[in-house]
Design a protein around this motif. Structure first.
Motif, mmCIF file in Angstrom:
data_model
loop_
_atom_site.group_PDB
_atom_site.id
_atom_site.type_symbol
_atom_site.label_atom_id
_atom_site.label_comp_id
_atom_site.label_asym_id
_atom_site.label_seq_id
_atom_site.Cartn_x
_atom_site.Cartn_y
_atom_site.Cartn_z
ATOM 1 N N GLY A 1 0.822 -1.213 0.000
ATOM 2 C CA GLY A 1 0.000 0.000 0.000
ATOM 3 C C GLY A 1 0.848 1.252 0.000
ATOM 4 O O GLY A 1 0.575 2.209 -0.723
ATOM 5 N N SER B 1 -5.079 0.848 2.719
ATOM 6 C CA SER B 1 -4.269 -0.365 2.783
ATOM 7 C C SER B 1 -3.424 -0.381 4.055
ATOM 8 O O SER B 1 -3.338 -1.391 4.761
ATOM 9 C CB SER B 1 -3.352 -0.462 1.552
ATOM 10 O OG SER B 1 -4.102 -0.605 0.378
ATOM 11 N N SER C 1 -3.810 3.764 -0.834
ATOM 12 C CA SER C 1 -2.648 3.525 0.010
ATOM 13 C C SER C 1 -2.992 3.729 1.483
ATOM 14 O O SER C 1 -2.585 2.935 2.346
ATOM 15 C CB SER C 1 -1.517 4.468 -0.387
ATOM 16 O OG SER C 1 -0.429 4.326 0.486
#
Length: 282
Positions: free
Chosen positions: A126, A269, A266
């Protein structure tokens, strides 16, 4: 990973993002980095009389940590000179937990269950995905990517060395205070030899970064060094790199940087990976 360690490392990640934001906002990256590292010195000197001496067996790890931290700082500076910040930083920070996890399992014989390995992979991938935020020259520059990846190797290496060293030392804070003292002296010597004008400018123009950035950086890694003695190094390293999430939030809400789908992906994640780490083996 206990709740106390989890909260402590998340707090350290927030402090890490904060001092990086100070460095990022500085016009002279060398001055900013130097001010942060030298800012460790007064705190370490004040703390040393009150902390135990590290065990003699930890001295090789202390020496190795000094070399690795200094190498990390030099390669990070060079990476920023060659590539884009939002691409170099994620590659460096995102690759580190993956390297530490692989080394811990294959070389140190640390057992991580499937959920922990999945969490580390989610966090690392991520964060690395942030390298796709902007298709600028930094991303296309293979030299910049190579320096960023090398920086990640230094991060992984000093994490492993510091983690083992702090355990052997019997005092994580004592180990880190001596590490900070040596690192600050190395930085002063480096700047005196390579850029004396930068060293002279730090007390004049770099004092806020020295105090605020140096303080935040010292506390952040002191907490991480302690966490290395309380939980597997691979898990602490992975959780620590969620600092990029805080850096993104600071950039979007305080520095008014644009938000896009890659940044959202990101962030979620890294948060998902952190949640998985918190409840793995619980």
């Amino acid at each position: 990973m206990s709740g106390l360690v989890f909260v402590a490392v998340i707090g350290a990640a927030l402090l890490h993002a904060a001092w990086n934001a100070l460095v990022k906002g500085g016009a002279d990256k060398t001055l900013s980095m130097g001010a942060v590292v030298i800012g460790h010195l007064p705190i370490a000197l004040v703390a040393l009389p009150f902390v135990p001496l590290p065990a003699a067996e930890s001295l090789p790890y202390l020496a190795g940590g000094l070399v690795l931290h200094f190498g990390y700082q030099l390669f990070l500076l060079q990476s920023y000179k060659m590539g884009d910040l939002t691409q170099v930083y994620p590659i460096a920070r995102g690759s580190a937990p993956l390297i530490v996890a692989v080394f811990s399992v294959l070389v140190l014989g640390v057992h991580l269950d499937g959920l922990e390995l999945l969490a580390i992979a989610i966090i690392g991938l991520g964060i690395i995905s942030l390298a796709l935020v902007r298709q600028s020259d930094g991303q296309q520059n293979k030299n910049a990517a190579a320096f960023a990846l090398t920086t990640g190797v230094f991060i992984a290496s000093y994490s492993l060395v510091d983690g083992v060293g702090a355990r052997i030392a019997g005092t994580s804070l004592g180990f880190y205070c001596w590490l900070s003292l040596g690192n600050g002296i190395l930085m002063i010597a480096y700047l005196a030899a390579r850029s004396p004008q930068t060293l002279r400018a730090i007390p004049r123009t770099g004092l806020p970064i020295l105090v605020l950035g140096g303080g935040a950086s010292f506390i952040a890694y002191a907490v991480v060094t302690w966490a290395f003695t309380q939980a597997p190094i691979a898990l602490v390293t992975a959780l620590r790199e969620t600092s990029i999430v805080f850096a993104l939030l600071i950039g979007v809400f305080f520095l008014k940087e644009p938000l896009n789908l890659v940044k959202v992906f990101s962030t979620f994640s890294a948060l998902l990976g952190a949640i998985l780490l918190r409840y793995a083996r619980s």
